[in-house]
Design a protein around this motif. Structure first.
Motif, mmCIF file in Angstrom:
data_model
loop_
_atom_site.group_PDB
_atom_site.id
_atom_site.type_symbol
_atom_site.label_atom_id
_atom_site.label_comp_id
_atom_site.label_asym_id
_atom_site.label_seq_id
_atom_site.Cartn_x
_atom_site.Cartn_y
_atom_site.Cartn_z
ATOM 1 N N PHE A 97 12.398 5.020 0.228
ATOM 2 C CA PHE A 97 12.649 5.815 1.418
ATOM 3 C C PHE A 97 13.301 7.152 1.044
ATOM 4 C CE2 PHE A 97 15.663 6.880 4.877
ATOM 5 C CZ PHE A 97 14.758 7.087 5.914
ATOM 6 N N LEU A 98 14.311 7.100 0.180
ATOM 7 C CA LEU A 98 15.003 8.324 -0.230
ATOM 8 C C LEU A 98 14.057 9.264 -0.976
ATOM 9 C CD1 LEU A 98 18.389 6.774 -1.434
ATOM 10 C CD2 LEU A 98 18.059 8.279 0.540
ATOM 11 N N LEU A 99 13.217 8.669 -1.810
ATOM 12 C CA LEU A 99 12.274 9.484 -2.572
ATOM 13 C C LEU A 99 11.269 10.145 -1.629
ATOM 14 C CD1 LEU A 99 11.499 10.367 -5.420
ATOM 15 C CD2 LEU A 99 9.987 8.395 -5.559
ATOM 16 N N ALA A 100 10.812 9.388 -0.647
ATOM 17 C CA ALA A 100 9.862 9.940 0.325
ATOM 18 C C ALA A 100 10.519 11.089 1.084
ATOM 19 C CB ALA A 100 9.410 8.850 1.284
ATOM 20 N N LEU A 101 11.755 10.902 1.473
ATOM 21 C CA LEU A 101 12.483 11.970 2.178
ATOM 22 C C LEU A 101 12.560 13.219 1.326
ATOM 23 C CD1 LEU A 101 15.717 10.693 3.984
ATOM 24 C CD2 LEU A 101 13.640 11.627 4.973
ATOM 25 N N SER A 102 12.892 13.009 0.038
ATOM 26 C CA SER A 102 13.062 14.172 -0.837
ATOM 27 C C SER A 102 11.736 14.908 -1.007
ATOM 28 C CB SER A 102 13.642 13.754 -2.189
ATOM 29 O OG SER A 102 12.629 13.247 -3.016
ATOM 30 N N ILE A 103 10.641 14.168 -1.012
ATOM 31 C CA ILE A 103 9.332 14.819 -1.140
ATOM 32 C C ILE A 103 8.993 15.569 0.157
ATOM 33 C CG2 ILE A 103 6.843 14.378 -1.396
ATOM 34 C CD1 ILE A 103 7.586 12.238 -3.454
ATOM 35 N N LEU A 104 9.384 14.974 1.276
ATOM 36 C CA LEU A 104 9.150 15.644 2.560
ATOM 37 C C LEU A 104 9.959 16.937 2.657
ATOM 38 C CD1 LEU A 104 9.074 12.695 5.113
ATOM 39 C CD2 LEU A 104 7.165 14.095 4.325
ATOM 40 N N GLU A 105 11.101 16.954 1.975
ATOM 41 C CA GLU A 105 11.955 18.149 1.947
ATOM 42 C C GLU A 105 11.243 19.309 1.252
ATOM 43 O OE1 GLU A 105 15.154 19.530 2.451
ATOM 44 O OE2 GLU A 105 14.945 18.163 4.164
ATOM 45 N N GLY A 106 10.275 18.999 0.458
ATOM 46 C CA GLY A 106 9.562 20.043 -0.275
ATOM 47 C C GLY A 106 9.085 19.474 -1.601
ATOM 48 N N LEU A 107 7.864 19.814 -1.975
ATOM 49 C CA LEU A 107 7.305 19.285 -3.217
ATOM 50 C C LEU A 107 7.975 19.934 -4.417
ATOM 51 C CD1 LEU A 107 3.473 19.079 -2.479
ATOM 52 C CD2 LEU A 107 5.067 17.196 -2.833
#
Ligand code: GDD
Ligand code: MN
Length: 371
Positions: free
Chosen positions: A314-324
């Motif tokens: 979940f945290l990793l997905a959030l960080s990717i959503l924050e920007g690639l």
């Protein structure tokens, strides 16, 4: 540092917790407990009366193989009673057992008809009340599992020690079951190690021996899913040893959908961890022993740790959503590419089963299943 990078770092830290706890526990159990001798007064000459209970529902295709393999066992037949408890199978299980019995008069075999199908647990309880009253050990075994020859004889010596309440075999598979071998290996080692220390909370109905006097005295849990592990854990909470041993091997096939079977089994494991300790306290049998820290670790591994992995993803997905970012995308890629490794794949699928098993509790706790 950007929020995205911070989230990625956090995801990596959480993932490290998820992976390191089981590895550390495994290494600890292996180094500290596995190599020590059994602290049990076992006696190979001890030969108790045994009731071998086989619960069956529509087992026409496998029951002859099962009975033949039991017939082939080297335990004194005079001390062995085989009890088939069938819950109104709609195939030819009953007729097949009848003709097998007629052809093998040397074997004491009792066929018990449960009037309707209420699940394996119900069938087991029904049979417990109908075994030979002089039996000292109940051995429950699924129709599809096969013993390595000598399994029954090898079980009894452990029961010579009065502290032993339950014994289960180490498990293997018949045929190839994708993603399972590594996981079984890992768990066989941990469970035998825990057993040498005191007890292991997870036993399998594939081969489950129980001391009759103990369950006559303290009963067995009867909540949904309590047909195997919960009995072992309950006995361990009551101060008895519930052990998995390395010198008995039993194999089972994977029938029907591997996915659905594994989720259902995981659900039983989850229910065991959520309910058995409270149940033992409620029944006033609970005593504090060396089993307690083992239970704590296994509780973490089976109930908490899978969700730690969910949190990391979940945290990793959030960080990717924050920007690639190269960092977050690389971490995700490594996580995905590692699925090419057998051990990792096996581990991840087990976590998935435990998560789904947990969620399934909100949908059904049905005691009957189809294959
Ligand atoms: N009498 C009776 N009544 N027997 C049943 C019933 C029932 O309603 N349902 C299943 N069984 C029997 C089967 O005929 C088989 O001998 C045994 O219970 C196990 O059923 P499988 O269909 O082989 O299920 P499994 O391999 O996934 O079972 C494993 O997980 C279960 C928990 O989900 C084993 O470890 C079981 O022992 C365990 O209870
Ligand atoms: Mn089975």
């Amino acid at each position: 540092m950007s929020i995205g990078t911070e989230l990625t770092i956090l995801a990596v830290v959480v993932a490290c917790v998820h992976f390191s706890v089981p590895i550390l526990y495994y290494e600890y159990a292996k180094a500290k407990w596995l190599k020590r001798p059994w602290t049990l007064a076992s006696d190979a000459a001890y030969a108790p009366r045994i009731s071998l209970i086989i619960p069956t529902y529509n087992e026409a295709s496998l029951i002859v193989g099962k009975l033949d393999s039991i017939f082939d066992e080297d335990y004194d037949r005079n001390l062995l009673e085989v009890v088939i408890v069938d819950s109104a199978s709609v195939d030819k299980t009953a007729q097949i057992v009848e003709s097998w019995t007629a052809a093998h008069p040397e074997m004491r075999l009792k066929f018990i008809d449960e009037p309707s199908r209420r699940g394996k647990l119900s069938a087991m309880l029904y049979a417990f009340d109908r075994i030979d009253p002089s039996s000292e050990i109940i051995l429950v075994s699924d129709a599809d599992s096969r013993f390595e020859r000598g399994a029954i004889r090898k079980t009894t010596k452990y029961f010579a020690d009065p502290s032993v309440g339950a014994v289960t075999a180490s498990l293997g598979y018949l045929g190839v079951v994708p993603n399972e071998a590594v996981y079984r290996e890992y768990y066989n080692i941990i469970r035998v190690a825990e057993s040498k220390r005191h007890s292991t909370p997870i036993h399998s109905g594939v081969f489950q021996a129980i001391r009759v006097s103990v369950i006559r005295k303290i009963g067995v849990p009867t909540f949904p899913g309590s047909d195997d592990s919960a009995i072992a854990s309950y006995l361990a909470f009551a101060g008895f040893r519930s052990i998995q041993v390395e010198d008995i091997l039993v194999r089972e096939p994977m029938r029907g959908s591997q996915f659905l079977t594994k989720v259902r089994r995981a659900q039983h494991v989850v229910l065991n961890f959520l309910l058995t300790k409270e149940y033992a306290k409620k029944k006033r049998v609970y005593v504090k022993t060396e089993f307690e820290p083992i239970w704590g670790c296994e509780f973490w591994l089976n109930i908490v740790n899978p969700w730690i992995l969910v949190l990391a993803v979940f945290l990793l997905a959030l960080s990717i959503l924050e920007g690639l970012r190269v960092f977050s995308v690389s971490v995700a890629l490594i996580g995905l590419l590692a699925l090419g490794l057998k051990a990792y794949r096996s581990w991840i699928s087990q976590q998935l089963y435990l998560i789904l098993g947990c969620i399934r509790n909100f949908i059904t706790r049905s005691e009957t299943w189809s294959r």
